[in-house]
Design a protein around this motif. Structure first.
Motif, PDB file in Angstrom:
ATOM      1  N   UNK A  19       0.854  -1.191   0.000  1.00  0.00           N
ATOM      2  CA  UNK A  19       0.000   0.000   0.000  1.00  0.00           C
ATOM      3  C   UNK A  19       0.897   1.250   0.000  1.00  0.00           C
ATOM      4  N   UNK A  20       0.424   2.310  -0.606  1.00  0.00           N
ATOM      5  CA  UNK A  20       1.255   3.517  -0.696  1.00  0.00           C
ATOM      6  C   UNK A  20       1.392   4.194   0.671  1.00  0.00           C
ATOM      7  N   UNK A  21       2.527   4.812   0.858  1.00  0.00           N
ATOM      8  CA  UNK A  21       2.802   5.525   2.098  1.00  0.00           C
ATOM      9  C   UNK A  21       1.815   6.685   2.272  1.00  0.00           C
ATOM     10  N   UNK A  22       1.458   7.344   1.190  1.00  0.00           N
ATOM     11  CA  UNK A  22       0.484   8.435   1.260  1.00  0.00           C
ATOM     12  C   UNK A  22      -0.881   7.954   1.741  1.00  0.00           C
ATOM     13  N   UNK A  23      -1.319   6.792   1.252  1.00  0.00           N
ATOM     14  CA  UNK A  23      -2.608   6.237   1.679  1.00  0.00           C
ATOM     15  C   UNK A  23      -2.594   5.902   3.160  1.00  0.00           C
ATOM     16  N   UNK A  24      -1.507   5.287   3.613  1.00  0.00           N
ATOM     17  CA  UNK A  24      -1.394   4.956   5.038  1.00  0.00           C
ATOM     18  C   UNK A  24      -1.343   6.219   5.890  1.00  0.00           C
ATOM     19  N   UNK A  25      -0.599   7.224   5.447  1.00  0.00           N
ATOM     20  CA  UNK A  25      -0.496   8.466   6.202  1.00  0.00           C
ATOM     21  C   UNK A  25      -1.883   9.107   6.371  1.00  0.00           C
TER      22      UNK A  25
END
Length: 129
Positions: free
Chosen positions: A15-21
């Motif tokens: 999963x993308x870091x932006x989505x997790x953030x």
């Protein structure tokens, strides 16, 4: 009795870091898995979390964008306790890891861990992991 600090680590796949953030730091993301409703007072950095019409407020005491965010419950008498979400990328695979740090009374620690596991499973479901 003093609270014990504990860490739980969850593999979050590619999963993308932006989505997790977004899921761990933005009201719209947090409301998908952590609380029913979340509002933020931008001036004071205070988040108001609501579950079944009961609310608790927390201050952001540390934030490093796309990396980690730490909250302290305002009604927690232990000034040193907090809950934190930290993101790490596994160099070998490129997968993301979510580490949660929290504090709990020794006799409530296993319940707290189970609650976090349940909540993170909901986050994973929402992210399609």
């Amino acid at each position: 009795m003093s609270k014990e600090k504990f860490h739980i680590e969850f593999m979050m796949g590619n999963v993308s870091q932006n989505s997790l953030w977004r899921m761990i730091s933005h009201p719209d993301g947090l409301s998908e898995w952590f609380a029913d409703e979340i509002s933020v007072d931008e001036e004071s950095n205070q988040y108001i979390f609501t579950w079944n019409k009961d609310s608790e407020s927390a201050n952001v005491i540390f934030s490093r964008p796309l990396s980690a965010i730490r909250f302290h419950w305002l009604d927690d008498e232990d000034e040193n306790s907090y809950f934190e979400f930290a993101l790490y990328k596994v160099e070998l695979t490129g997968d993301m890891t979510l580490e949660i740090t929290d504090f709990a009374e020794p006799d409530e620690k296993s319940d707290a861990i189970i609650l976090w596991e349940t909540q993170v499973e909901e986050m994973k479901r929402r992210l399609g992991i």
